[in-house]
Scaffold this active site. Structure first.
Site, short mmCIF file in Angstrom:
data_model
loop_
_atom_site.label_atom_id
_atom_site.label_comp_id
_atom_site.label_asym_id
_atom_site.label_seq_id
_atom_site.Cartn_x
_atom_site.Cartn_y
_atom_site.Cartn_z
N LYS A 165 -7.54 3.34 -2.45
CA LYS A 165 -7.94 3.48 -1.05
C LYS A 165 -8.24 4.94 -0.75
CE LYS A 165 -6.55 1.92 3.57
NZ LYS A 165 -5.59 1.09 4.31
N GLU B 284 0.83 -1.20 0.00
CA GLU B 284 0.00 0.00 0.00
C GLU B 284 0.87 1.25 0.00
OE1 GLU B 284 -2.82 2.09 3.32
OE2 GLU B 284 -3.36 0.05 2.72
#
Length: 224
Positions: free
Chosen positions: A151, A89
């Site tokens: 995200k 991420e």
């Protein structure tokens, strides 16, 4: 399907201890959470505890601001995978994005994606820092860079996920990329609203869950 299988259980505070990471792993196994999200220094420890479970390990890289060099992000991502991370991420480079330097934004993301191959890559937009047009442009770049998830938030900015921004993201990317909604989601009812809006993953903060005593509600059965 159980809602717990949509959960990304997160512990990213800078003072996190090894004991807290171990506890996080045990909770993730107990509730059958899909993935935990942690800082890269703890990946070897978490990977050891979760190796015989269904819960994956996601490592953040270049956190929390995304403003470091692409080369540094690539190195950290590759090392995290070597240590046992199954997902990566990263935060989009907000400075480049706000400067309209879209080529550099794309290169930053695509270089990391190229380095990690088939490993899942999530890109954090930090929606509280962006206007609608910037969110749309960031989504378009992520689609072009072949990321796996967009995200909403890192948890380190001034706001978390919103249904309005989530719907903007969904309208822009359609089904090209999955959505991970994170921030200000603390109970089953709120989580269900995001699933109905088209998200595929719900970020849930481990520290917040202990304060609200609502972590167990996310393992209740749902038809989503």
């Amino acid at each position: 399907m159980y809602l717990s299988q949509y959960i990304e259980y997160t512990l990213l505070k800078p003072t996190t201890t090894e004991r807290e990471i171990i506890d996080l792993c045990y909770e993730a196994i107990e509730h059958n959470y899909h993935v935990i999200c942690i800082n890269s220094s703890f990946v070897p420890l978490a990977a050891q505890f979760l190796k015989d479970s269904n819960t994956k390990v996601c490592s953040v890289i270049g956190f929390p601001f995304g403003a470091m060099s692409t080369q540094a992000k690539v190195f950290e991502a590759k090392k995290a995978i070597e240590d046992g991370a199954q997902e990566i991420e990263m935060v989009i480079n907000l400075g480049f994005l706000r400067s309209k330097n879209y080529v550099s934004v794309f290169k930053d993301i695509s270089d990391v994606k190229s380095a990690i191959g088939d490993t899942t890559l999530k890109v954090v937009l930090e929606i509280s820092e962006l206007n609608k047009n910037e969110i749309v442009k960031a989504c378009e770049i992520c689609v072009d860079a072949n990321v796996d998830y967009i995200k909403t938030s890192s948890g380190f900015s001034k706001g978390g996920a919103t249904l309005t921004a989530t719907k903007i993201i969904k309208k822009t990317i359609k089904d090209a990329v999955k959505i991970d909604a994170c921030g200000d989601i603390v109970d089953l009812e709120t989580g269900m609203k995001y699933l109905e809006a088209g998200v595929h993953r719900i970020g849930f903060d481990a520290i917040l869950s202990k304060k609200t005593k609502k972590a167990k509600t996310i393992s209740y059965k749902t038809t989503a």
